[in-house]
Design an enzyme around this catalytic site. Structure first.
Site, PDB file in Angstrom:
ATOM      1  CG  HIS A  73      -1.716   1.572  -3.339  1.00 51.29           C
ATOM      2  ND1 HIS A  73      -1.505   0.752  -4.431  1.00 51.29           N
ATOM      3  CD2 HIS A  73      -2.583   0.906  -2.533  1.00 51.29           C
ATOM      4  CE1 HIS A  73      -2.203  -0.365  -4.278  1.00 51.29           C
ATOM      5  NE2 HIS A  73      -2.857  -0.297  -3.134  1.00 51.29           N
TER       6      HIS A  73
ATOM      7  CG  ASP B 157      -2.254   0.720   0.961  1.00 49.46           C
ATOM      8  OD1 ASP B 157      -2.187   1.807   0.369  1.00 49.46           O
ATOM      9  OD2 ASP B 157      -3.330   0.244   1.364  1.00 49.46           O
TER      10      ASP B 157
END
Length: 520
Positions: A289, A255
């Site tokens: 991300h 993430d």
């Protein structure tokens, strides 16, 4: 004779010092831990920590070898020293992380599974060394919201979570609280002072990896974090902390690499503890991300943040600040400088106040704000240069871009913003304009250029822009249109001191634009 006595005295003194030093080391093997991972070492580690604590503090030492363990709960004045060649492997038996403890999960206060390393209201604590800690998170990942159907309503963990969280102040929008089953962070210290995490390697986190909460004076230095593609395995998430120093880290995760947060919705606004005084420097970030991300849980506010001397290579986005109506909180006083980005899938820079789709509402404590944010000395190869998206009722305000060089498929897109400035910005696009602005007031564009002009496409494109000043630009040969104006609300546009000899059409006005603009 004098030299001999002096030498003996020195050796004795050194011996006494070493003995005193070794007395402050508590070798977990001597307390029953097996360094061949043949036995769960949780209790042995706890005994070593207790012994060190009883003596007033000390270092709990892991020599080379492999250790199998459950959660490790620190006490004040304790350093966990994981030596080179030592590996701590955390059990994937969920029962080992009971009883549940006070925690915070994505910005909401809950009682949940114990984090793997945990401390509450402590001071002078550290995890250091050249060793490795492995969270064996695969089993936990199967129970993320992505795979929520795998969780039955009558699981004992779900029942226990719901029993302990009957009065939890849930987020405004439905979500995880209805599931009643949350993965624990890897390292979570809460309400602690003087925290250090240094030099260790961390892999396979079950959820957020390094997650100090409400802590003061936190140093994270020289840490390597490697999580494979996996749900919510952010790297470093200091939340509602004060005086945080992150440096020399290498991060590749499932993430966001580094995120700054301060609570979510009502729970975050109730506590109202900001994230402030953070420095992030000399870090490399690969898979993730986002490289450095603020929000979306920022209801307590985020302020006084510096990010410098970092490389992002392969993240989905570079620098991202995100929120939505309902969060509340202010993000302000942010400086980003000397950043290299390459192989970025989406945007180099994102400031998005509509991370979740919501309707316009009156300004209240639910209304977030972004202001006083400044970017400089950035080189990037990305899909889109930047995306700035404010709220109609609360525009983004006072943002500057200085000494920027970006190669991108598309350029800057700005919507619902005030007091935006560009100085010495080069944007080489493959499609679209270098800068597109819509519903923007007080816009300064100084020395903006593109070395890849596109036939029929304006270098700069305005829709309903008010009070703009464009100067010192020198468009290259092949530039068809320097500035296009659209929208009946467009007014007070000044174009001065530009060298436009290579431009076919300096200013193109659509029919609805009523003002006259003279370009020079």
């Amino acid at each position: 004779m004098f030299k001999i006595i002096k030498s003996i005295s020195f050796i004795c003194c050194l011996s006494l010092c070493l003995n005193a030093y070794s007395q402050n080391f508590y070798n977990v093997v001597k307390y029953g831990a097996k360094n061949d991972s043949s036995k769960l070492a949780t209790q042995a580690i706890s005994k070593a920590i207790a012994a060190a604590s009883k003596a007033g503090g000390g270092t709990v030492y892991f020599p080379a070898g492999k250790y199998l363990t459950g959660p490790i709960h620190l006490k004040s004045n304790i350093t966990i020293f994981i030596d080179a060649g030592a590996e701590l492997h955390f059990s994937d038996n969920f029962d080992d992380y009971l009883p549940m403890v006070k925690s915070r999960w994505e910005g909401t206060e809950v009682t949940n599974f114990s984090p793997f390393f945990y401390g509450y209201e402590l001071e002078n604590i550290a995890i250091v060394g050249r060793g490795k800690i492995d969270g064996h998170g695969k089993k936990w990942w199967a129970f993320s919201e992505v795979h929520v159907k795998k969780l039955t309503e009558d699981s004992k963990w779900q029942k226990e979570f719901k029993r302990l969280n009957k009065d939890v102040l849930a987020p405004d929008l439905p979500g995880w609280i209805e599931r009643g089953f949350l993965r624990p962070p890897f390292i979570q210290f809460m309400y602690c002072k003087n925290v250090q995490i240094k030099d260790i390697t961390i892999v396979n986190s079950p959820f957020w990896t390094v997650n100090p909460q409400f802590c003061e004076n936190v140093t994270i230095d020289g840490v390597t974090i490697e999580n494979p593609p996996s749900p919510n395995t952010d790297g470093i998430n200091p939340e509602s902390c004060n005086n945080v120093h992150i440096s020399n880290c290498h991060i590749s995760v499932g993430d966001d690499c580094i995120t700054i947060k301060s609570g979510k919705d009502r729970s975050g606004r109730k506590l109202n503890v900001p994230a402030e005084n953070y420095t992030i420097t000399n870090c490399t970030m690969l898979r993730g991300h986002g490289g450095v991300v603020i929000g979306s849980e920022m209801s307590g506010g985020v302020k006084k943040i510096t990010i410098s001397n970092c490389v992002f290579d392969g993240t989905d986005r570079g620098l991202r600040i995100k929120t939505a109506r309902g969060r509340g909180g202010v993000v302000e006083e942010i400086r980003v400088d000397n950043i290299i980005m390459k192989n970025i899938r989406d945007q180099a820079i994102v400031l998005d106040m509509q991370y979740a789709k919501t309707d316009v509402e009156p300004i209240s404590e639910r209304t977030p704000a972004f202001r006083n944010i400044h970017f400089s000395n950035i080189t990037a190869q990305v899909n889109q240069a930047a995306y700035l998206n404010g709220l109609e009722e609360m525009p983004i305000e006072n943002i500057s871009f200085n000494d920027i060089n970006i190669d991108a498929k598309s350029g800057f897109k700005i919507k619902n913003a005030n007091r935006i400035s560009f100085h010495n910005v080069q944007v080489n696009t493959k499609m679209g304009s270098a800068i597109v602005a819509e519903n923007v007031k007080d816009l300064v564009i100084d020395d903006v250029k593109s070395y890849s002009p596109i036939k029929g496409v304006p270098l700069i494109d305005f829709m309903n822009v008010e009070d703009a000043f464009l100067y010192n630009s020198y468009p290259v040969k092949g530039t068809d249109i320097f500035l296009r104006l659209k929208g009946e609300l467009t007014k007070d546009i000044t174009v001065k001191n530009n060298l436009l000899k290579h431009v076919v059409t300096p200013v193109l006005k659509e029919k609805e634009v009523k003002i006259d603009v003279v370009a020079d």
